[in-house]
Design an enzyme around this catalytic site. Structure first.
Site, PDB file in Angstrom:
ATOM      1  N   TYR A 215       2.596  10.182  -0.368  1.00 42.31           N
ATOM      2  CA  TYR A 215       3.705   9.664   0.422  1.00 42.31           C
ATOM      3  C   TYR A 215       5.048  10.010  -0.208  1.00 42.31           C
ATOM      4  CZ  TYR A 215       0.168   6.544   2.560  1.00 42.31           C
ATOM      5  OH  TYR A 215      -0.924   6.018   3.185  1.00 42.31           O
TER       6      TYR A 215
ATOM      7  N   HIS B 193      -7.995   9.635  -1.411  1.00 45.29           N
ATOM      8  CA  HIS B 193      -7.238   9.604  -0.157  1.00 45.29           C
ATOM      9  C   HIS B 193      -8.000  10.206   1.024  1.00 45.29           C
ATOM     10  CE1 HIS B 193      -2.799   9.412   1.321  1.00 45.29           C
ATOM     11  NE2 HIS B 193      -3.629   9.038   2.252  1.00 45.29           N
TER      12      HIS B 193
ATOM     13  N   LYS C 162      -3.169   5.933  -4.005  1.00 45.80           N
ATOM     14  CA  LYS C 162      -4.262   6.839  -3.654  1.00 45.80           C
ATOM     15  C   LYS C 162      -4.182   8.158  -4.408  1.00 45.80           C
ATOM     16  CE  LYS C 162      -3.863   4.851   0.950  1.00 45.80           C
ATOM     17  NZ  LYS C 162      -2.470   4.381   0.812  1.00 45.80           N
TER      18      LYS C 162
ATOM     19  N   ASP D 278       0.837  -1.197   0.000  1.00 42.67           N
ATOM     20  CA  ASP D 278       0.000   0.000   0.000  1.00 42.67           C
ATOM     21  C   ASP D 278       0.876   1.253   0.000  1.00 42.67           C
ATOM     22  OD1 ASP D 278      -2.975   1.070   0.935  1.00 42.67           O
ATOM     23  OD2 ASP D 278      -1.351   2.269   1.784  1.00 42.67           O
TER      24      ASP D 278
END
Length: 282
Positions: free
Chosen positions: A53, A111, A78, A48
């Site tokens: 990120y 997200h 996401k 994931d």
């Protein structure tokens, strides 16, 4: 069966491994690359990540270099929470696929129901409906096998159920012992939406609780193992993360069962880390 090898079946028929490896807060570069490599070597088949990120390139490179057939690794990413215009969805989806070096995702999530800087200030119902319709088109075009959401509360889920024809496969939320979001879980269960748990260790906030340490010891387990097993026994898909190989491997040792009495205790536990869960971007 080892939970890393077991699967849930999503509401669209896609099978998803019951434990995933999370990469939130793992920096891009060697740290993310090594962590994902350790996870795949330890048996994880569900990785994931997210555009925000900033580590998609290293995550994707680790997956590709490990050399498993694409069909054997379930990959989630996401759409940034700030994207609330339908016209921007495809551009970010294409960029995520380029970052990962993959031709499709297995699961693509919105997200959050609000831009991060405006969390909780108002509902974004019409914007989320429009973005969800574009997510549906992305799925139809083969960019992702399944689509879902993250950080959506019961209102946000109901908004999509009332205005669109495709039910999200997943709602990924912060979830850990003492913070289990029963209202969201009830809404998701009624709609056939699987709950995924990011930060199942409360970003480390539960690791040194004496009661949990004592309970874990009775099972010859660690607190992280107890916390991950707790999620599984509640029918929730945990996404633990770690960067050291030892911790990555330890988090896979889940071949024990928490008793009904201890599960009742854990489900009634107070929030051990109430300062964290409203300030995260998992």
């Amino acid at each position: 069966m080892n939970p890393l090898q077991a699967t849930y079946t999503l509401n669209d028929g896609v099978k998803i491994p019951t434990v995933g490896f999370g990469t939130w807060q793992i920096p891009d570069g060697d740290v993310a690359y090594d962590a994902v490599s350790f996870a795949l070597d330890a048996g994880y088949r569900h990785i994931d990540t997210a555009y925000v990120y900033g580590n998609e390139k290293s995550v994707g490179r680790a997956i590709r270099d490990f050399g498993l057939p694409r069909s054997e690794v379930f990959v989630t990413s996401k759409l940034p929470a700030e994207v609330k215009t339908a016209g921007d969805v495809r551009r970010y989806a294409d960029e995520t696929l380029s970052n990962l070096g993959l031709d499709h995702l297995d699961l693509y999530l919105i997200h959050a129901p609000w831009p991060w800087g405006e969390a909780g200030q108002r509902h974004w119902d019409s914007e989320n409906t429009a973005v969800w319709q574009e997510m549906i088109r992305a799925q139809q075009d083969g960019l992702s096998r399944s689509i879902g959401v993250s950080n959506f509360d019961a209102h946000d889920l109901q908004n999509l159920l009332d205005t669109t024809s495709v039910v999200p496969a997943v709602d990924q939320i912060k979830y850990y012992i003492g913070f289990t979001e029963p209202i969201i879980r009830q809404a998701a269960k009624a709609a056939g939406i699987l709950i995924e748990a990011y930060s199942p260790l409360a970003t480390g906030g539960i690791l040194n609780q004496p009661d949990l340490m004592a309970m874990a010891k009775r099972y010859n387990a660690s607190v992280p193992q107890l916390a991950i097993r707790f999620c599984l026994q509640n029918g929730v898909l945990p996404l633990p993360k770690a960067t050291s190989q030892a911790h990555v491997v330890a988090n896979t040792k889940l071949d024990f069962t928490i008793s009904d009495a201890d599960m009742a205790t854990l489900n009634a536990a107070p929030d051990a880390d109430p300062t964290r869960h409203n300030k995260t971007q998992g």
